[in-house]
Design a protein around this motif. Structure first.
Motif, PDB file in Angstrom:
ATOM      1  N   GLU A  59       0.835  -1.200   0.000  1.00 29.84           N
ATOM      2  CA  GLU A  59       0.000   0.000   0.000  1.00 29.84           C
ATOM      3  C   GLU A  59       0.863   1.242   0.000  1.00 29.84           C
ATOM      4  OE1 GLU A  59      -2.389  -0.618   3.496  1.00 29.84           O
ATOM      5  OE2 GLU A  59      -3.972  -1.546   2.327  1.00 29.84           O
ATOM      6  N   ARG A  60       0.249   2.357  -0.406  1.00 22.27           N
ATOM      7  CA  ARG A  60       0.925   3.653  -0.400  1.00 22.27           C
ATOM      8  C   ARG A  60      -0.115   4.724  -0.130  1.00 22.27           C
ATOM      9  NH1 ARG A  60       1.259   5.811  -6.416  1.00 22.27           N
ATOM     10  NH2 ARG A  60      -0.508   4.695  -7.270  1.00 22.27           N
ATOM     11  N   ASP A  61       0.338   5.966   0.059  1.00 20.59           N
ATOM     12  CA  ASP A  61      -0.572   7.072   0.311  1.00 20.59           C
ATOM     13  C   ASP A  61      -0.945   7.756  -0.994  1.00 20.59           C
ATOM     14  OD1 ASP A  61      -0.483   6.615   3.014  1.00 20.59           O
ATOM     15  OD2 ASP A  61       1.066   8.109   3.399  1.00 20.59           O
ATOM     16  N   CYS A  62      -2.211   8.140  -1.123  1.00 19.28           N
ATOM     17  CA  CYS A  62      -2.675   8.918  -2.273  1.00 19.28           C
ATOM     18  C   CYS A  62      -2.057  10.304  -2.167  1.00 19.28           C
ATOM     19  CB  CYS A  62      -4.203   9.009  -2.261  1.00 19.28           C
ATOM     20  SG  CYS A  62      -4.873  10.170  -3.466  1.00 19.28           S
ATOM     21  N   PRO A  63      -1.484  10.852  -3.253  1.00 15.13           N
ATOM     22  CA  PRO A  63      -0.866  12.170  -3.176  1.00 15.13           C
ATOM     23  C   PRO A  63      -1.878  13.300  -2.989  1.00 15.13           C
ATOM     24  CG  PRO A  63      -0.764  11.320  -5.420  1.00 15.13           C
ATOM     25  CD  PRO A  63      -1.317  10.231  -4.562  1.00 15.13           C
ATOM     26  N   GLU A  64      -3.145  13.049  -3.281  1.00 16.01           N
ATOM     27  CA  GLU A  64      -4.165  14.088  -3.161  1.00 16.01           C
ATOM     28  C   GLU A  64      -4.798  14.136  -1.772  1.00 16.01           C
ATOM     29  OE1 GLU A  64      -5.037  16.424  -5.459  1.00 16.01           O
ATOM     30  OE2 GLU A  64      -3.382  15.652  -6.676  1.00 16.01           O
ATOM     31  N   CYS A  65      -5.324  12.981  -1.324  1.00 15.87           N
ATOM     32  CA  CYS A  65      -6.067  12.970  -0.050  1.00 15.87           C
ATOM     33  C   CYS A  65      -5.322  12.262   1.075  1.00 15.87           C
ATOM     34  CB  CYS A  65      -7.434  12.335  -0.241  1.00 15.87           C
ATOM     35  SG  CYS A  65      -7.393  10.551  -0.565  1.00 15.87           S
ATOM     36  N   LEU A  66      -4.180  11.668   0.763  1.00 13.23           N
ATOM     37  CA  LEU A  66      -3.326  10.962   1.731  1.00 13.23           C
ATOM     38  C   LEU A  66      -3.967   9.712   2.323  1.00 13.23           C
ATOM     39  CD1 LEU A  66      -1.699  13.993   3.562  1.00 13.23           C
ATOM     40  CD2 LEU A  66      -0.813  12.695   1.624  1.00 13.23           C
ATOM     41  N   ALA A  67      -5.017   9.187   1.682  1.00 19.07           N
ATOM     42  CA  ALA A  67      -5.613   7.922   2.112  1.00 19.07           C
ATOM     43  C   ALA A  67      -4.703   6.778   1.672  1.00 19.07           C
ATOM     44  CB  ALA A  67      -7.002   7.761   1.497  1.00 19.07           C
ATOM     45  N   THR A  68      -4.808   5.658   2.331  1.00 13.99           N
ATOM     46  CA  THR A  68      -4.008   4.489   1.980  1.00 13.99           C
ATOM     47  C   THR A  68      -4.691   3.735   0.847  1.00 13.99           C
ATOM     48  OG1 THR A  68      -3.237   4.342   4.250  1.00 13.99           O
ATOM     49  CG2 THR A  68      -2.935   2.400   2.886  1.00 13.99           C
ATOM     50  N   ILE A  69      -3.940   3.525  -0.246  1.00 17.63           N
ATOM     51  CA  ILE A  69      -4.485   2.828  -1.419  1.00 17.63           C
ATOM     52  C   ILE A  69      -3.522   1.725  -1.835  1.00 17.63           C
ATOM     53  CG2 ILE A  69      -5.770   4.836  -2.262  1.00 17.63           C
ATOM     54  CD1 ILE A  69      -3.479   5.334  -4.258  1.00 17.63           C
ATOM     55  N   PRO A  70      -4.002   0.720  -2.608  1.00 18.06           N
ATOM     56  CA  PRO A  70      -3.099  -0.322  -3.086  1.00 18.06           C
ATOM     57  C   PRO A  70      -1.985   0.274  -3.951  1.00 18.06           C
ATOM     58  CG  PRO A  70      -5.369  -0.990  -3.388  1.00 18.06           C
ATOM     59  CD  PRO A  70      -5.390   0.444  -2.953  1.00 18.06           C
ATOM     60  N   PHE A 121     -10.922   6.771  -2.678  1.00 19.03           N
ATOM     61  CA  PHE A 121     -11.566   7.712  -1.772  1.00 19.03           C
ATOM     62  C   PHE A 121     -11.856   9.060  -2.435  1.00 19.03           C
ATOM     63  CE2 PHE A 121      -9.055   4.781   0.816  1.00 19.03           C
ATOM     64  CZ  PHE A 121     -10.058   4.232   1.585  1.00 19.03           C
ATOM     65  N   CYS A 122     -10.851   9.639  -3.099  1.00 19.85           N
ATOM     66  CA  CYS A 122     -11.060  10.955  -3.723  1.00 19.85           C
ATOM     67  C   CYS A 122     -11.168  10.867  -5.239  1.00 19.85           C
ATOM     68  CB  CYS A 122      -9.948  11.914  -3.333  1.00 19.85           C
ATOM     69  SG  CYS A 122      -8.340  11.520  -4.056  1.00 19.85           S
ATOM     70  N   THR A 123     -11.021   9.701  -5.802  1.00 17.24           N
ATOM     71  CA  THR A 123     -11.094   9.382  -7.245  1.00 17.24           C
ATOM     72  C   THR A 123     -10.042  10.110  -8.079  1.00 17.24           C
ATOM     73  OG1 THR A 123     -12.775  11.050  -7.824  1.00 17.24           O
ATOM     74  CG2 THR A 123     -13.565   8.882  -7.052  1.00 17.24           C
ATOM     75  N   ALA A 124      -8.994  10.603  -7.476  1.00 16.90           N
ATOM     76  CA  ALA A 124      -7.918  11.248  -8.231  1.00 16.90           C
ATOM     77  C   ALA A 124      -7.120  10.173  -8.968  1.00 16.90           C
ATOM     78  CB  ALA A 124      -7.003  12.024  -7.300  1.00 16.90           C
ATOM     79  N   GLU A 125      -6.675  10.525 -10.176  1.00 13.07           N
ATOM     80  CA  GLU A 125      -5.822   9.600 -10.913  1.00 13.07           C
ATOM     81  C   GLU A 125      -4.429   9.638 -10.329  1.00 13.07           C
ATOM     82  OE1 GLU A 125      -5.839   9.647 -15.175  1.00 13.07           O
ATOM     83  OE2 GLU A 125      -7.936  10.317 -15.222  1.00 13.07           O
ATOM     84  N   VAL A 126      -3.845   8.452 -10.149  1.00 12.82           N
ATOM     85  CA  VAL A 126      -2.490   8.340  -9.599  1.00 12.82           C
ATOM     86  C   VAL A 126      -1.694   7.428 -10.513  1.00 12.82           C
ATOM     87  CG1 VAL A 126      -3.120   8.765  -7.191  1.00 12.82           C
ATOM     88  CG2 VAL A 126      -3.221   6.461  -8.072  1.00 12.82           C
TER      89      VAL A 126
END
Length: 136
Positions: A105-116, A124-129
């Motif tokens: 897992e890693r942190d989303c650069p936009e909302c800092l939620a934990t994502i695969p 969570f925030c639907t931002a493209e990463v």
């Protein structure tokens, strides 16, 4: 009666009971350590190991603040003992065990939620990463 038996023999209830008994024994051990070693050290520094007799009287009403002071010192000592002899060593052991663990897992650069780690979009925030490429 069968449901009550299942409730009593459920694993987490038994684990909780064991933890309670071990915790009570550990509390007794820490209390005896504090009474045997720490309280005499306080007596060397402060001159008196037990402050329960300290009180102030205002308008005929006695306020025994020494009881609170003794309990506060005992709590601080107990918390320090638990931290330095239980929490800190266990944290080091867990850190060593997780050192070689694969990151998933890693942190989303936009909302800092934990994502695969291989995600292309945050759930969570639907931002493209940008997905992280892992060696195959």
């Amino acid at each position: 009666m069968s449901g009550f038996k299942k409730f009593l023999l459920r694993g987490n209830l038994v684990d909780l009971a064991v933890a309670f008994v071990v915790g009570a024994a550990f509390a007794s051990l820490v209390k005896d350590f504090a009474n045997s070693f720490i309280t005499p050290l306080i007596a060397l520094i402060g001159g008196e190991p037990d402050y329960t007799g300290l009180a102030v009287t205002i308008n005929g009403t006695k306020f025994p603040y020494g009881i609170f002071l003794t309990s506060a010192i005992a709590f601080t000592i107990t918390a320090a003992i638990v931290y330095f002899f239980v929490v800190l060593p266990m944290s080091k052991i867990i850190e060593r065990m997780d050192r070689n663990k694969e990151v998933t897992e890693r942190d989303c650069p936009e909302c800092l939620a934990t994502i695969p780690i291989k995600a292309r979009r945050c759930q969570f925030c639907t931002a493209e990463v940008t997905p992280v490429q892992t060696p195959a």
